[in-house]
Design a protein around this motif. Structure first.
Motif: not given
Ligand code: NAP
Length: 541
Positions: A328-331, A496-500
């Motif tokens: 993964p590249t997200n936090t 910081s990420c595209n989450s639900w």
């Protein structure tokens, strides 16, 4: 409070005290509480049985990711003593069996109208009642309307080009067929790498001739270390259940067994940190990110945990190209952390492939399978593990209209507005269980459900004891609460990420952090204070 009415079980069309929508764990417990208060309730349920999310999510490998001894009701000592969980993390069929047992044990089914999907709910100001209409046209009226519609219940339906041309079978994890799916010797494609995919991929891969995973975002996952429960440990837990349940209420995620670190990650030596992560990797499941207090708030701290997991992925996955794709590249923890059984190991099989849809986007489905910008893949079966319209989807799929005929959809067009995640101004006598603006999906759902149901029934008793007819959240208090929810989320890495969690998985959905990130104990204290103040923030009339 003395019972006000004898509990009736017929559906005779007159006004109920409460109409509850949904018979998952929230709706069942709400019904049981209202029965105990002598209120006359009816539950409307789309499915043909109880269980909510566990009724629909029958995909291979579906299990809970909070330990079963904690992912269970605490309200009945007899229930928690008599029920036997077989696994640390139980399977979907076992959890569904538990839901059925609860329904039978507390005689709930006679109050539930199954196969009754709710289409609309309208508040009648003159009569101070709600009229709830099903898709079949049946109308139920109630003084209170309780939305127990679930947080991850409205599936993200696949909208890929050419889906109707596909000649093979296709399935959505959140609406899995009851009879199961035979993957034996089939060429299978799966879209998605969230929790549902992480659980199902290893199981599907065991049977399939080939499995191709279409990945948009690589996910962090921690080994579940699932195993059968030993009778001695079960006995020990049961002997200490009241203490364990009390500790769960004091944990920010509503889990007693979660070991919460007290130090900052950068305040300890690298070696100490690594050995702590290793210890948690070997035991902890979702508690992995609780190792240090700042993993969720500080980028450097977060990177220490993230890089530990990425190293593990590289150790486990033998093919360096696959390993790189799966890193993964997200936090870490920005998207919901997964826990798995053999997820990364599964990619060591030659018949399991991974496609990066960022490099080669999916153009759509064809007669034979999935077409990307690079090539066509032929499949017998395609599985969509593409998630849910979380937290607001199920509520907004119902045409809910409050005072002045204002629809909840209109009111929430810029994102949900609630007071405590429990009520919304303009919608009197309506409560949402684990609604947006409450800890909900950031916690053990069972702990949060019980906290909400207990609070709602306390409030309803308060209103009934005083012979009041209407209760409504105040706009100012709702605004302050929403400001607080946003402020708490701002202090985290959650955006910081595209989450639900922020609605980013649903095109067009307003990007807002949906649950309350302040932790369950802090939230419960606020709810208790509101109650102690005579339900401050609400107008009771
Ligand atoms: P999810 O976490 O939202 O994952 C959906 C996956 O589908 C993501 O990998 C997403 O990619 C991908 N996706 C969506 N649309 C896509 C598209 N058009 N093209 C390519 N990829 C697409 O959904 P989920 O796995 O069902 O899990 C949702 C939540 O349900 C979990 O986080 C958890 O809270 C709960 N859940 C719990 C359990 C459990 O307790 N055991 C099990 C399953 C689910 P992006 O990441 O890029 O959006």
């Amino acid at each position: 409070m003395a019972p006000r009415l004898e509990t009736k079980t017929d559906f005779d069309g007159d006004v109920y005290d409460a109409v509850i929508v949904g018979s998952g764990f929230a709706g069942m417990y709400m019904l049981h509480k209202f029965n105990g208060l002598g209120l006359r309730s009816v539950v409307l349920e789309e499915a043909s049985d109880v269980g909510g999310t566990w009724y629909w999510n029958r995909y291979p490998g579906a299990r809970c990711d909070v330990e079963s001894m904690e992912y269970s009701y605490s309200f009945s000592e007899e229930l928690q003593q008599e029920w036997e969980w077989s696994y640390r993390y139980s399977t979907q069929p076992e959890i569904l069996q538990y839901a059925g047992h609860v329904a039978d044990r507390f005689s709930l089914r006679k109050h539930i109208r199954f196969n009754s999907r709710v289409k609309s709910a309208k508040y009648d100001e003159g009569a101070s009642t709600w009229s709830i209409r099903t898709v079949d046209g049946d109308i139920y009226r109630g003084k209170y309307c309780i939305m127990a519609t679930g947080t991850l219940s409205s599936v993200n339906t696949p909208k890929f080009e050419g889906l109707s041309d596909f000649q093979g079978e296709w399935y959505v994890t959140g609406r899995w067929p009851h009879e199961g799916v035979d993957f034996k010797n089939k060429n299978v494609g799966i879209i998605g790498t969230g929790s549902s995919a992480v659980q199902s991929i290893p199981v599907i891969a065991e049977d399939a001739a080939s499995l191709t995973v279409f990945q948009r975002t690589a996910n962090y996952s921690i080994p579940a270390h699932n195993r059968p429960l030993e009778s001695e440990e079960v006995l020990k837990i049961k002997q200490n259940y009241s203490d364990i349940r009390a500790r769960a209420k004091k944990n920010r995620a509503g889990i007693a067994g979660m070991e919460v670190g007290t130090e900052k990650a950068m305040d300890v030596d690298e070696e100490v940190r690594k050995s702590e992560y290793q210890r948690r990797w070997e035991n902890e499941g979702t508690g992995f990110t609780a190792a240090y207090i700042d993993i969720g708030t500080d980028l450097m701290a977060n990177e220490t945990a993230a890089s530990f997991v990425k190293e593990k992925i590289k150790e486990v996955v033998k093919d360096p190209i696959k390993a790189e794709l799966l890193s993964p590249t997200n936090t870490i923890g920005c998207k919901r952390l997964c826990i798995d059984t053999n997820y990364f190991e599964t990619y060591n099989n030659d018949h399991v492939h991974i496609v990066d849809v960022n490099k080669t986007p999916i153009k759509g489905l064809t007669r034979n399978g999935i077409e990307t910008t690079e090539r066509e893949y032929n499949f017998d079966i395609v599985v969509f593990a593409i998630g849910f319209d979380a937290m607001t989807g199920a509520l907004l799929s119902i045409d809910i209209r409050g005072k002045d005929d204002v629809s909840l959809k209109e009111k929430w067009s810029e994102g949900p507005r609630t007071y405590l995640g429990l009520a919304s101004e303009g919608f009197p006598n309506m409560f949402t269980i684990t609604g947006p603006g409450s800890p909900s999906v950031l916690s053990n759902m069972m702990t949060s459900i019980e906290q909400h149901v207990d609070w709602i029934s306390g409030f309803v008793s308060h209103i009934e004891d005083r012979d009041k007819t209407t209760v409504e959240a105040n706009k100012d208090d709702e605004d302050s609460w929403m400001d607080h929810v946003a402020e708490v989320a701002d202090g985290t890495l959650r955006y910081s990420c595209n989450s639900w969690y922020v609605g980013a998985n649903i095109p067009g959905k307003k990007r807002i952090f949906l649950p309350y990130a302040g932790g369950l104990p802090q939230y419960s204290d606020i709810c208790d204070k509101v109650a102690d103040e005579g339900y401050s923030g609400f107008t009771i009339s």
